[in-house]
Each structure stands twice: as structure tokens, then as C-alpha cells.
Design a protein around this motif. Structure first.
Motif: not given
Length: 117
Positions: A15-27
Motif C-alpha cells: 500500500d505504501l508503495g502505491l502512495w509513495l513511489g510506484e504511482l508517483a513521488v510526492f512531498d
């Protein structure tokens, strides 16, 4: 993720991978990287190999909404280089194997957003 069983840790890591790295990187990715490095080197964390793989995903991500965010996320991972050596020598084979690629990727990192102007 820090103290759950293997199944919970894998779910949270995914889940973290989706939100922190796979889809995009964010602040939020930039802010999370130091915490991820802490998890990667803490022996009591169940899914350390997944955390290490997430750090690699963040470093390899090449298409964020803003180039300055990608640069900051990459810098945050690169600044953990000294921490990457610890899991590379870990007793746990899965952690050791997961750590090999990020160490090499950090040492060879030269993406367009991170090159000096």
C-alpha cells in the motif's frame, strides 16, 4: 509495518508503495524516506526487505508531477547511503538480497533531475 506479522507488513508495504513511489513521488514521499531508512535498519521490523525495495522504487521513479519533488525524493534516498550498508550485511538472507540492488543503484545514480546543472 514496523511491528506487524509478515502478512500485515507485506500488505502495508504494498500500500505504501502505491502512495509513495510506484504511482508517483510526492512531498509526502520525501518526508517518509528518513522513516523508511530507519525501518530498513531496525532488526525488529518484520518486512525490512519490502521497505528496502520501496526505497529502490522511489529512487528509480522517473515521472513525478513536479521535477523538484522527484529530485528531493531521490536526494532523500541517496542521503541514506550509509544506512544502506547495514542491511547489505544483515544475517537475514532476504534483507541482504534486497539490499544489494539499492546499494548499487545509489552508487550509480545519475538521473536527469539529479545531474548538476
Amino acid at each position: 509495518m514496523a511491528w506487524g506479522d509478515a502478512r500485515t507488513s507485506a500488505f502495508v508495504s504494498s500500500d505504501l508503495g502505491l502512495w509513495l513511489g510506484e504511482l508517483a513521488v510526492f512531498d509526502a514521499t520525501v518526508a517518509a524516506v528518513p522513516f523508511l531508512w530507519d525501518l530498513a535498519v531496525t532488526d525488529s521490523v518484520t518486512g525490512r526487505s519490502g521497505v528496502i525495495e520501496l526505497l529502490l522504487t522511489i529512487l528509480e521513479h522517473a515521472d513525478p508531477p513536479r521535477i523538484e519533488v522527484r529530485y528531493a525524493a531521490h536526494r532523500a534516498v541517496l542521503e541514506g547511503r550509509i544506512m544502506a550498508e547495514r542491511p547489505a550485511r544483515d544475517r537475514d538472507v532476504a534483507v541482504r538480497d534486497a539490499a544489494r540492488e539499492p546499494v548499487t543503484a545509489i552508487d550509480r545514480h545519475a538521473c536527469e533531475s539529479c545531474r548538476p546543472a
